[in-house]
Design a protein around this motif. Structure first.
Motif, PDB file in Angstrom:
ATOM      1  N   GLU A 128       0.657  24.152  22.563  1.00 33.02           N
ATOM      2  CA  GLU A 128       1.122  25.511  22.266  1.00 33.02           C
ATOM      3  C   GLU A 128       1.352  25.689  20.770  1.00 33.02           C
ATOM      4  N   ARG A 129       1.977  24.701  20.130  1.00 32.58           N
ATOM      5  CA  ARG A 129       2.195  24.787  18.682  1.00 32.58           C
ATOM      6  C   ARG A 129       0.872  24.854  17.936  1.00 32.58           C
ATOM      7  N   HIS A 150       1.880  19.495  26.294  1.00 36.28           N
ATOM      8  CA  HIS A 150       1.776  20.942  26.484  1.00 36.28           C
ATOM      9  C   HIS A 150       2.428  21.688  25.320  1.00 36.28           C
ATOM     10  N   ARG A 151       3.607  21.226  24.910  1.00 35.25           N
ATOM     11  CA  ARG A 151       4.287  21.864  23.762  1.00 35.25           C
ATOM     12  C   ARG A 151       3.455  21.713  22.498  1.00 35.25           C
ATOM     13  N   MET A 209       5.371  17.151  26.737  1.00 34.14           N
ATOM     14  CA  MET A 209       5.269  17.047  25.279  1.00 34.14           C
ATOM     15  C   MET A 209       3.883  17.479  24.801  1.00 34.14           C
TER      16      MET A 209
END
Length: 150
Positions: A84-85, A80-81, A78
């Motif tokens: 990225e966002r 990591h996502r 989570m």
């Protein structure tokens, strides 16, 4: 004689030494039994811990560790996502800022060209006005020259 009187009245070392020996003997006997009981209790506790508590703790630890590891992996994914966002949002923001800067630079360059053109127009109008005024004054001088000769 004085030495004997002194030793009987003032020298209590033999009596004190006897009392000390008696106290030490009693203390060691009682302490020895107490320490033996403490050692027996420790032996029982260690045996119980090794046979019952330790396997239960190991099993509970294995169960909880695997669950905790799965949760940590999910949390890591989570995060990591989210990173990225956030990176994409920052990149988009930076692209927008760059585009705005380029647009402002282009607008400024256009503005400066327009100003140069207007200045050239004003300079041209000024030059023409100066020529007209020169012509007007030279005509006025010519007319004045006609009247001066009278």
């Amino acid at each position: 004689d004085v030495g004997e009187v002194y030793s009987r009245l003032l020298d209590h070392r033999p009596v004190i030494q006897g009392e000390i020996r008696y106290f030490v003997k009693e203390f060691e006997e009682k302490r020895g039994l107490r320490e033996l009981r403490v050692l027996e209790n420790l032996k029982t506790t260690i045996f119980e811990t090794n046979e019952r508590v330790l396997p239960k703790c190991e099993q509970a630890m294995q169960d909880n560790l695997s669950e905790t590891f799965k949760r940590l992996q999910a949390a890591n994914a989570m995060i990591h996502r989210l990173q990225e966002r956030e990176y994409e949002a920052r990149k988009l923001q930076a692209d927008k800022v760059t585009a705005r800067e380029e647009k402002c630079i282009a607008h400024w360059e256009e503005f400066m060209r327009e100003q140069q053109n207007k200045r050239a127009e004003v300079d041209e109008e000024h030059r023409k006005a100066m020529e007209r005024l020169k012509e007007q004054y030279s005509e006025m001088e010519k007319e004045l020259a006609k009247y001066v000769s009278f």
